[in-house]
Design an enzyme around this catalytic site. Structure first.
Site, short mmCIF file in Angstrom:
data_model
loop_
_atom_site.label_atom_id
_atom_site.label_comp_id
_atom_site.label_asym_id
_atom_site.label_seq_id
_atom_site.Cartn_x
_atom_site.Cartn_y
_atom_site.Cartn_z
CG HIS A 188 -15.26 -9.47 -4.68
ND1 HIS A 188 -15.55 -8.23 -4.14
CD2 HIS A 188 -16.16 -10.33 -4.15
CE1 HIS A 188 -16.59 -8.36 -3.33
NE2 HIS A 188 -16.98 -9.62 -3.33
CG ASP A 314 -21.25 -11.80 -1.38
OD1 ASP A 314 -20.06 -11.85 -1.05
OD2 ASP A 314 -21.81 -10.77 -1.76
C1 1DF Z 1 -21.28 -5.90 -0.04
C2 1DF Z 1 -21.59 -6.89 -0.98
C3 1DF Z 1 -19.97 -5.74 0.38
C4 1DF Z 1 -20.59 -7.70 -1.47
C5 1DF Z 1 -18.99 -6.58 -0.10
O1 1DF Z 1 -17.68 -6.45 0.27
C6 1DF Z 1 -19.30 -7.60 -0.97
C7 1DF Z 1 -22.34 -5.04 0.47
C8 1DF Z 1 -17.27 -5.28 0.97
O2 1DF Z 1 -23.50 -5.48 0.51
O3 1DF Z 1 -22.05 -3.90 0.87
O4 1DF Z 1 -18.38 -8.52 -1.26
N1 1DF Z 1 -20.94 -8.58 -2.54
O5 1DF Z 1 -20.06 -9.22 -3.13
O6 1DF Z 1 -22.12 -8.57 -2.95
MN MN Z 2 -18.71 -10.48 -2.38
#
Ligand code: 1DF
Ligand code: MN
Length: 351
Positions: A188, A314
């Protein structure tokens, strides 16, 4: 035309969402402490400075939702027709913690907390083990505990650990454990290390908007080019965000990688048994987290095979009912859509 979103398979498939996040309060409190005492890297200041302290609606809603592994989350899943959430401790997990004992303690308590939630909602929640790669041997044991005692179905690692990548031989115990339990690794994203983040941060491009994908795609490429799948042919690695754009790059990656290998330009770049595209089709799985976009889903299915592309919401970072409806409405055969939403996840996570 929109339709009502229901759980239970009214459209011919269950929706299994494969990149869903939760947080524990103590996990976030350590981020905030590190931001205050100056030990956080630039990415943590940017990411968790925002989600941990901003009064904006986005930050407060997301933090509240992350911390809930109970009725609120189930209600949100019901409202968007998500039958099953495959859950992992949110990025960057405990990986940035400088105190390794603290990292292990908070990771193992997070795993216990997730296991309890999965036991309470056995038809709705599936867990992935969180680890502290700062201690690879401990992480290997935690992967075995997750698989054998807690009922988890994979392991999520949030990309680099304090600037170190999993192709470093010191992380080998983690791969040995994954192969031993025959479970996938989900890489991730997290923010880039300080050595890489500068120009992205300056432009506000360090987060999920772009920097996440660049850094995580590179991480997977580092593993492929070091020969991780020659060493562990049964290993499966998952990445979100439509493969962090790698499917779109594949032609160029293979052309230039092979040119580099033939000319012995880099010491590290040794000949591999297969091409990068071939590894992507035998050992890499992608999810559409963050990318509810029909052309991209279809492109990945065409390039990697329809067995290797899975649905993800997500949650809570992209909690959008409209996106579920758009994915439902894709012009795609019923058989392929069933794989996308349900049976690929059942197969690869062994549900
Ligand atoms: C964000 C996006 C943050 C995802 C995430 O974990 C995350 C974000 C802190 O939008 O700041 O898992 N993502 O996987 O797109
Ligand atoms: Mn994510």
């Amino acid at each position: 035309m929109t339709h009502e979103l229901k759980t239970g398979g009214d459209r011919g498939y269950l929706r299994i969402a494969t990149e869903e996040a939760f947080a524990t309060r103590e996990q976030v409190d350590v981020y905030l402490r590190m931001i205050r005492d100056g030990t956080a890297d630039k990415g943590m200041v940017s990411l968790w400075g925002f989600y941990g302290t901003s009064p904006s609606e986005r930050a407060t809603q997301i933090l509240d939702r992350l911390l809930d592994l109970g009725e609120r989350r189930i209600a949100d899943m019901d409202a968007t027709g998500i039958d099953v959430a495959i859950l992992a401790l949110t990025s960057p997990g405990v990986q940035p913690y400088l105190d390794v004992e603290e990292a292990k303690a908070i990771a193992s308590r997070a795993n216990d907390q997730l296991a309890a939630a999965c036991a309470k909602y056995p038809t709705r929640f599936v867990g992935m083990t969180t680890v502290a790669p700062q201690d690879p041997e401990w992480s290997a044991k935690e992967i075995l505990r997750g698989a054998r005692e807690l009922g988890f179905k994979g392991c999520q690692i949030n990309s680099h650990t304090q600037g170190e990548y999993l192709d470093d031989p010191k992380f080998d115990p983690i791969f040995r454990a994954l192969v031993e339990v025959d479970q996938p690794l989900y890489i991730h994203p997290c923010t880039s290390p300080d050595s890489m983040i500068g120009p992205m941060l300056e432009a506000g491009l360090d987060g999920a908007v772009f920097g996440f994908g660049v850094e995580t795609g590179m991480h997977l490429l580092r593993l492929i080019t070091i020969g991780i799948f020659d060493k562990y042919p049964t290993l499966q690695i998952m990445v979100g965000h439509m493969g962090e754009a790698l499917p779109y790059w594949l032609y160029r990656l293979d052309y230039m990688h092979q040119a580099g290998v033939r000319s012995q330009r880099y010491d590290r770049m040794k000949p591999l048994k297969k091409t990068i595209a071939e590894y992507m089709k035998s050992n890499v799985l992608v999810t559409n987290s963050g990318v509810a976009w029909e052309p991209a889903v279809k492109f990945a299915q065409e390039v990697l095979g329809e067995d290797r592309v899975m649905y993800a919401m997500d949650y809570p970072y992209q909690y959008e009912a409209k996106e579920v409806q758009d994915m439902d409405a894709m012009a795609m055969s019923d058989a392929t859509k069933l794989k996308f939403f349900q049976t690929n996840a059942e197969r690869w996570f062994k549900l």
